[in-house]
Design a protein around this motif. Structure first.
Motif, mmCIF file in Angstrom:
data_model
loop_
_atom_site.group_PDB
_atom_site.id
_atom_site.type_symbol
_atom_site.label_atom_id
_atom_site.label_comp_id
_atom_site.label_asym_id
_atom_site.label_seq_id
_atom_site.Cartn_x
_atom_site.Cartn_y
_atom_site.Cartn_z
ATOM 1 N N ILE A 1 33.659 -39.905 11.795
ATOM 2 C CA ILE A 1 32.538 -39.427 10.979
ATOM 3 C C ILE A 1 32.301 -40.373 9.811
ATOM 4 O O ILE A 1 31.161 -40.704 9.491
ATOM 5 C CB ILE A 1 32.805 -37.992 10.486
ATOM 6 C CG1 ILE A 1 32.695 -37.017 11.654
ATOM 7 C CG2 ILE A 1 31.841 -37.585 9.384
ATOM 8 C CD1 ILE A 1 33.204 -35.622 11.355
ATOM 9 N N ASN A 2 33.387 -40.798 9.162
ATOM 10 C CA ASN A 2 33.255 -41.728 8.034
ATOM 11 C C ASN A 2 32.613 -43.042 8.477
ATOM 12 O O ASN A 2 31.742 -43.579 7.794
ATOM 13 C CB ASN A 2 34.616 -42.017 7.398
ATOM 14 C CG ASN A 2 35.127 -40.830 6.601
ATOM 15 O OD1 ASN A 2 34.360 -39.962 6.226
ATOM 16 N ND2 ASN A 2 36.425 -40.785 6.366
ATOM 17 N N ASP A 3 33.034 -43.533 9.632
ATOM 18 C CA ASP A 3 32.449 -44.780 10.170
ATOM 19 C C ASP A 3 30.956 -44.594 10.422
ATOM 20 O O ASP A 3 30.143 -45.459 10.090
ATOM 21 C CB ASP A 3 33.125 -45.167 11.494
ATOM 22 C CG ASP A 3 34.481 -45.769 11.267
ATOM 23 O OD1 ASP A 3 35.247 -45.905 12.246
ATOM 24 O OD2 ASP A 3 34.780 -46.096 10.108
ATOM 25 N N LEU A 4 30.602 -43.465 11.018
ATOM 26 C CA LEU A 4 29.189 -43.190 11.314
ATOM 27 C C LEU A 4 28.374 -43.113 10.039
ATOM 28 O O LEU A 4 27.261 -43.651 9.966
ATOM 29 C CB LEU A 4 29.060 -41.859 12.075
ATOM 30 C CG LEU A 4 29.229 -41.920 13.578
ATOM 31 C CD1 LEU A 4 29.143 -40.509 14.163
ATOM 32 C CD2 LEU A 4 28.186 -42.804 14.226
ATOM 33 N N GLU A 5 28.928 -42.437 9.032
ATOM 34 C CA GLU A 5 28.197 -42.307 7.756
ATOM 35 C C GLU A 5 28.007 -43.666 7.105
ATOM 36 O O GLU A 5 26.938 -43.955 6.566
ATOM 37 C CB GLU A 5 28.944 -41.348 6.826
ATOM 38 C CG GLU A 5 28.762 -39.887 7.204
ATOM 39 C CD GLU A 5 29.576 -38.944 6.340
ATOM 40 O OE1 GLU A 5 30.377 -39.426 5.508
ATOM 41 O OE2 GLU A 5 29.422 -37.737 6.502
ATOM 42 N N THR A 6 29.038 -44.496 7.173
ATOM 43 C CA THR A 6 28.931 -45.839 6.594
ATOM 44 C C THR A 6 27.856 -46.642 7.322
ATOM 45 O O THR A 6 27.005 -47.284 6.691
ATOM 46 C CB THR A 6 30.275 -46.572 6.688
ATOM 47 O OG1 THR A 6 31.265 -45.801 6.014
ATOM 48 C CG2 THR A 6 30.198 -47.959 6.086
ATOM 49 N N LYS A 7 27.896 -46.575 8.631
ATOM 50 C CA LYS A 7 26.914 -47.340 9.427
ATOM 51 C C LYS A 7 25.495 -46.803 9.188
ATOM 52 O O LYS A 7 24.544 -47.574 9.108
ATOM 53 C CB LYS A 7 27.263 -47.255 10.915
ATOM 54 C CG LYS A 7 28.383 -48.172 11.301
ATOM 55 C CD LYS A 7 28.590 -48.264 12.802
ATOM 56 C CE LYS A 7 29.556 -49.362 13.199
ATOM 57 N NZ LYS A 7 30.832 -49.359 12.488
ATOM 58 N N ASN A 8 25.382 -45.495 9.055
ATOM 59 C CA ASN A 8 24.068 -44.904 8.774
ATOM 60 C C ASN A 8 23.523 -45.409 7.453
ATOM 61 O O ASN A 8 22.338 -45.746 7.347
ATOM 62 C CB ASN A 8 24.197 -43.383 8.701
ATOM 63 C CG ASN A 8 23.807 -42.738 10.016
ATOM 64 O OD1 ASN A 8 23.306 -43.395 10.915
ATOM 65 N ND2 ASN A 8 24.074 -41.455 10.125
ATOM 66 N N ARG A 9 24.387 -45.442 6.448
ATOM 67 C CA ARG A 9 23.960 -45.922 5.132
ATOM 68 C C ARG A 9 23.511 -47.378 5.212
ATOM 69 O O ARG A 9 22.496 -47.760 4.640
ATOM 70 C CB ARG A 9 25.101 -45.778 4.109
ATOM 71 C CG ARG A 9 25.184 -44.400 3.474
ATOM 72 C CD ARG A 9 26.069 -44.425 2.247
ATOM 73 N NE ARG A 9 27.434 -44.812 2.559
ATOM 74 C CZ ARG A 9 28.389 -43.971 2.937
ATOM 75 N NH1 ARG A 9 28.115 -42.678 3.063
ATOM 76 N NH2 ARG A 9 29.610 -44.401 3.195
ATOM 77 N N GLU A 10 24.301 -48.172 5.954
ATOM 78 C CA GLU A 10 23.952 -49.592 6.086
ATOM 79 C C GLU A 10 22.607 -49.749 6.793
ATOM 80 O O GLU A 10 21.768 -50.573 6.393
ATOM 81 C CB GLU A 10 25.044 -50.321 6.876
ATOM 82 C CG GLU A 10 26.317 -50.536 6.088
ATOM 83 C CD GLU A 10 27.466 -51.025 6.970
ATOM 84 O OE1 GLU A 10 27.231 -51.287 8.177
ATOM 85 O OE2 GLU A 10 28.588 -51.134 6.449
ATOM 86 N N LEU A 11 22.413 -48.943 7.834
ATOM 87 C CA LEU A 11 21.150 -49.025 8.575
ATOM 88 C C LEU A 11 19.970 -48.598 7.698
ATOM 89 O O LEU A 11 18.899 -49.206 7.748
ATOM 90 C CB LEU A 11 21.214 -48.115 9.814
ATOM 91 C CG LEU A 11 21.898 -48.720 11.018
ATOM 92 C CD1 LEU A 11 22.080 -47.662 12.108
ATOM 93 C CD2 LEU A 11 21.114 -49.893 11.574
ATOM 94 N N GLU A 12 20.179 -47.556 6.928
ATOM 95 C CA GLU A 12 19.106 -47.087 6.040
ATOM 96 C C GLU A 12 18.731 -48.158 5.030
ATOM 97 O O GLU A 12 17.546 -48.399 4.776
ATOM 98 C CB GLU A 12 19.568 -45.816 5.301
ATOM 99 C CG GLU A 12 19.378 -44.555 6.109
ATOM 100 C CD GLU A 12 20.025 -43.345 5.445
ATOM 101 O OE1 GLU A 12 20.094 -42.290 6.095
ATOM 102 O OE2 GLU A 12 20.468 -43.462 4.282
#
Lengths: 281, 114
Positions: free
Chosen positions: A141-152
């Motif tokens: 979940i933490n990895d996904l949130e980090t990647k989501n933030r980067e994508l945003e």
């Protein structure tokens, strides 16, 4: 951690609870007299209610109403409960049913009569497994949130760059259009153009207009994506002339909308969201 | 299947149990006496399903409390009920009755050497 014991026999519930409460690593020990009572702990009957956190289940197989195997199947189908390890507690006469229990999602089994040492060892294994599953889920979940933030952030940067580029292109293009208009429309001041020059100038003027429309569309898209442009829903059907008239679009845009209506929308009525600035024309 | 003579013809016999269950063990034995009464009534009514259920329960719980005899008798009772063997059910009733009457519980306490 908390353990839920599910067994219809009060003596068995009491025995397992006594054995587990004597072990420091067991945590809180809960009991349920039936599968339906267990479902209440897990919040399966009232998802809106706060379910009691359960980290492991010891499930008897033979129970009235709903047996342990079917209960296991139900629990494994629930989003919030499917990762809870379930250990089946079975009498020797029921060992034949273990295959079905494993297919239903059970991770291990203990035979009755229960041996204290074996019980604690199996429970510790299950708890270790649960802790590892929880750790990996959290990491994922933490990895996904980090990647989501980067994508945003990347998307926002891209949109801002597009907005800047199109804005910067608009200025010199407006200037070119202005000079072409002057060249075509004010020949008494700039001098007459021969026929070829006239054609070239008008061709350049048309292409600049097309380019301006594309740049304006890109600017509108970037404003839509950054939510800085209000949109008004406008309905139009396969007969897109209605849509074009409402929008007040010029010939070039009407043509592109017409193509859209005929190929993508086909026979159904579609809602085409257009910028408010278009509807005001 | 438990043979009636195992308990009927024996004197007192001792069972060693885990001290951790000292508090709940009397309740367990009380429930087994109640089960015995229920089985007798069920047999009079030819309710083999109840006898099977109670036998199954004893089979699964007895040994956990340290009463392997109750597990054994429970298993035999369950099978006798499945077979609808009235004679064997009666014999297991007798076994259970004698067992509950004569069992002596000794708590195992671990002591350090030296």
């Amino acid at each position: 951690m908390s353990i839920l014991i599910v067994d219809d026999l009060p003596d068995t519930r009491l025995l397992l609870k006594t054995f587990l409460e004597g072990d420091a690593s067991s945590g809180e020990v809960l009991t349920a007299a039936s599968a339906l009572d267990a479902f209440q702990y897990l919040g399966m009957d009232c998802p809106a209610e706060v379910a009691t956190p359960v980290d492991m289940i010891l499930m008897d197989i033979s129970m009235p109403d709903l047996d342990g195997i079917e209960a296991c199947r139900w629990i494994k189908s629930m989003n919030g409960a499917r990762d809870i390890p379930i250990i089946m507690v079975t009498a020797h006469s029921e060992v034949w049913s273990l295959e079905e229990a494993f297919l239903a999602g059970a991770m291990d089994y203990i035979t009755k009569p229960v041996n204290k040492v074996e019980l604690r060892a199996r429970v510790r294994s299950g708890q270790a497994l649960k802790r590892e599953v929880d750790r990996r889920k959290l990491s994922y979940i933490n990895d996904l949130e980090t990647k989501n933030r980067e994508l945003e952030l990347a998307y926002l940067a891209n949109t801002q760059i597009m907005s800047t580029i199109t804005h910067e292109l608009n200025t010199p293009l407006a200037s070119i259009i202005g000079y072409l208009d002057r060249l075509i429309g004010q020949q008494e001041s700039v001098g007459p153009l021969n026929e070829r020059q006239q054609n070239y100038a008008q061709s350049a003027r048309i292409n600049c207009s097309l380019l301006k429309v594309m740049i304006d569309d890109l600017l509108d898209m970037s404003r839509i994506e950054t939510a800085t442009l209000d949109l008004t829903p406008v309905a139009f059907g396969a007969g897109c002339q209605y849509g074009a008239k409402r929008c007040g679009m010029d010939g070039a845009t009407t043509a592109s909308v017409k193509v859209l209506a005929q190929t993508e929308v086909a026979q159904t009525r579609a809602r085409w969201f257009v910028p408010r600035s278009w509807t005001s024309k | 299947m438990t043979q009636p003579n195992t308990y009927v013809n024996s004197g007192k016999f001792f069972v060693y149990v885990d001290p951790k269950i000292e508090d709940i063990m009397p309740l367990f034995l009380q429930h087994r006496r109640e089960d015995l009464e229920s089985i007798v009534v069920a047999l009079e009514q030819a309710d083999f399903e109840t006898i099977e259920t109670l036998g199954h329960g004893m089979n699964g719980s007895g040994g956990g409390f340290g009463f392997d005899g109750i597990t054994e008798i429970g298993g035999s009772m369950e099978q006798a009920a499945i077979d609808r063997d009235v004679v064997m059910v009666k014999k297991q009733i007798e076994c259970l009755s004698v067992y509950l009457e004569r069992v002596e519980v000794i708590l195992l306490r671990l002591t350090k050497k030296g």
